[in-house]
Write an enzyme that holds these catalytic residues in place. Structure first.
Site, short mmCIF file in Angstrom:
data_model
loop_
_atom_site.label_atom_id
_atom_site.label_comp_id
_atom_site.label_asym_id
_atom_site.label_seq_id
_atom_site.Cartn_x
_atom_site.Cartn_y
_atom_site.Cartn_z
N LYS A 95 -1.18 11.98 5.33
CA LYS A 95 -1.17 11.06 6.33
C LYS A 95 -0.10 9.60 5.80
O LYS A 95 0.60 9.48 6.48
CB LYS A 95 -2.39 10.40 6.96
CG LYS A 95 -2.38 9.45 8.13
CD LYS A 95 -3.64 8.61 7.96
CE LYS A 95 -3.20 7.26 7.34
NZ LYS A 95 -4.13 6.47 7.26
N LYS A 100 0.90 -1.13 0.09
CA LYS A 100 -0.08 0.00 -0.02
C LYS A 100 0.79 1.37 0.06
O LYS A 100 0.53 2.24 -0.69
CB LYS A 100 -0.97 -0.13 1.14
CG LYS A 100 -1.83 1.27 1.34
CD LYS A 100 -3.08 1.31 0.34
CE LYS A 100 -3.69 2.83 0.53
NZ LYS A 100 -4.63 2.97 1.26
#
Lengths: 299, 299
Positions: free
Chosen positions: B239, B171
Site C-alpha cells: 500500500k 514516511k
C-alpha cells in the site's frame, strides 16, 4: 609457521597491507610492476623481489593483490607464471576481488601442482588496509585457512566462508548489498527533496529507525554537502557489479534490483564519475529527476 | 493545553496509541466503526464516542488513525464529516500513512474552516505503538506542532519535518529505503546461497561491515529460519509503495529501483503472501531463482 611471505601487487590496498605484515615482524619479499613501489616498501624493511618468478620461488606464503580477474588468471596460470614457480607445500592467497568462478579455476590449478590456495578478498577500503582493520572473507581448504591465521590477523579480521570461491562469493554479496543500500538512500533523498523536504531531516529521521544503514550513517551527511571524495571509487564498484552479473549468469540467478544498480553505475562511468565515491550514484537519480539534493560547495 | 482528545480509528496501531494517551492522564473520547473496540478502550478509562460527528464536536485535539488515503479524505471531507463538526481553534492530527498530496489537500480544507492540521505518520509498528516508542514525522504549521507536543510525547519521538505533507513525505522516504534495504538483503542472500555459501556466514560478515543495515540486523537471522511472522505485513508496505508511486508520478520523479521493489511486492500479493512480514520479499527472489535460502521449520 611462516618463513617468507611473497607479496605481489603494491597498489592502494596492497602497499599498506604489505607494510602491516612487516610491522608484525614477518619477513616479506615484495614485487610490483612499478619498481618505485618496491623501493618504497624496502624503506619499511621488505626485501626486493626482482620478478613475479623470483617472488613465487622464494615464498612460503604468496599473497597477490591485483586489480581484476584477468590479472589474477594471468599471474597464476600463464607460462612462467606463479604456479610454475612456487615450491610444493607453500600456500597461495589471492586477496584481489575477482570472479568466484575464476577463483575456483585458479585454486584448482594450484591444487594440481601441490599448492593449496585461498581466495581472501577484503572490505574496509584504504583506511581499513592502513589500520589493519580489513574484513577478510576466506574460501578454500580449512586447514590452509588455519595455517594462514597469523598473516590474516596482521591485516584485520578473517572469517572462514567455505570451500574455494566462497570468499569471493561473500564479497560479491557484500557489494550487492552496499550498492543497493546506496541506491535506496539515493532514491529516498531525491524523492524527499523533490517533495520539498530538507534532506538533513530525512537523513536524521531515517537513520534513527528501521531504515538505518551504515551507508547512510557514513555517507548521508556527506552527500548533502556535495562531498563525493572517495572512499571507494564508483569505477571499482562497477567492476565488482560486472563480476556479480557474470557470476549470476553462470549460476542462473536473476537479480532484478542489482541489475538496476548495475545500470546506474554504468551511467556514472558514462558521465566521467568513475573516480567519485560510489555514493555519487545519487547524481544518477538526480539526473533522471532533473533536480539536485546536494549543495554546490564541493561540486 | 489539552482538554479533550478525540481518537478515531482503534485498530492495531490506534488502540495502543489511544491507550498510551489515557495512561498519560489525558481525557480521551474514542471511536471506531467496530463498537467492540470502543468498549475495550472504555475499560482503560476512555469516554465513548457514539459517532464520527460526536467525537469531532467534542475534541480539542482530534487524532485519526485510518487505513488509507480514501478513508482519511472521506472522514474529513465528506458531508457530515469531521471538518463540518470540529470547533474552530481545535486541532486535527492525521497519523495515518497516506499520500502527501492528499494530506496537503485535507490540511488546506481544514485551514479554511479554522482548524489547523498536522500530518503525523509513524513508524515503529505495533511494538512501537504499544511501548510508546513510535517515530513520529510531522508536517504542518510549526506553532500547531508545538501545541501538540504533549500528545506526541505520550506516543513516542516526534520530528518536525516542514509544512503540510512533509510528515507523509518523510514516511514515504522511510518506506522507500526500508523496501530497498529488504530487496538488497534478499538478492545478496539468494546469490550467495546459489553459489553455495551458508547464509548465516553471509549475514554475519555483512552485518559487521559497510553493508550493515537495521533491516538485516533484525530480519536476517529470522529469514534464515524461515520465520516470516509480521512485524510489518507486506500488504501494508505494498500500500505504501502504491502511495509512493502515485506521489512520484505527480512530482515527475523517476525511481527505477523502487519500481522494481514495487513489482516484487506485487508478486508477494499475487502469491498470497500479504500477511507475511515484508522481509518475505526474499521469497520472490527465491521464486525467480528456483532456490530456497531458508529452512522449512516455519514454512
Amino acid at each position: 609457521m611462516t618463513n617468507t611471505i611473497g607479496f605481489i601487487g603494491l597498489g592502494i590496498m596492497g602497499f599498506p597491507m604489505a607494510k602491516n605484515l612487516l610491522t608484525a615482524g614477518l619477513h616479506l619479499v615484495g614485487y610490483d610492476i612499478v619498481s618505485e613501489k618496491v623501493d618504497r616498501l624496502m624503506d619499511h624493511g621488505a626485501s626486493r623481489g626482482t620478478s613475479l618468478r623470483d617472488v613465487a620461488e622464494s615464498a612460503d606464503v604468496l599473497i597477490t593483490m591485483l586489480p581484476d580477474s584477468p590479472d589474477v588468471e594471468n599471474a597464476y596460470l600463464a607460462n612462467g607464471g606463479i604456479l610454475e614457480c612456487m615450491k610444493p607445500g607453500s600456500v597461495a592467497i589471492d586477496m584481489s576481488t575477482i570472479s568466484p568462478v575464476v577463483a575456483v579455476r585458479v585454486a584448482e590449478a594450484a591444487g594440481k601442482v601441490g599448492v593449496p590456495m585461498l581466495d581472501a578478498p577484503v572490505s574496509g577500503g584504504e583506511t581499513g588496509a592502513i589500520n589493519a582493520k580489513l574484513t577478510i572473507m576466506v574460501g578454500g581448504p580449512i586447514e590452509t585457512y588455519q595455517r594462514a591465521d597469523e598473516v590474516f590477523r596482521a591485516l584485520g579480521s578473517p572469517t572462514y566462508c567455505g570451500p574455494s570461491g566462497s570468499g569471493q562469493t561473500v564479497k560479491a554479496c557484500n557489494q550487492i548489498q552496499v550498492a543497493l543500500n546506496m541506491v535506496a538512500m539515493a532514491e529516498a533523498l531525491v524523492f524527499g527533496h523533490k517533495a520539498g523536504v530538507d534532506p538533513e531531516i530525512i537523513v536524521s529521521v531515517l537513520s534513527g529507525g528501521y531504515a538505518q544503514s551504515r551507508v547512510m550513517d557514513v555517507r548521508g551527511p556527506r552527500i548533502i554537502k556535495g562531498d563525493f571524495a572517495p572512499g571507494f571509487r564508483s569505477k571499482l564498484h562497477f567492476k565488482d557489479l560486472n563480476i556479480i552479473r557474470e557470476t549470476a549468469r553462470s549460476l542462473a540467478c536473476p537479480l532484478p534490483a542489482t541489475s538496476i544498480a548495475y545500470e546506474m553505475f554504468a551511467v556514472m562511468q558514462a558521465h566521467g564519475w568513475g573516480d567519485l565515491d560510489h555514493s555519487a550514484v545519487i547524481k544518477v537519480v538526480e539526473l533522471l529527476s532533473d533536480t539536485q539534493v546536494h549543495s554546490n560547495t564541493h561540486g
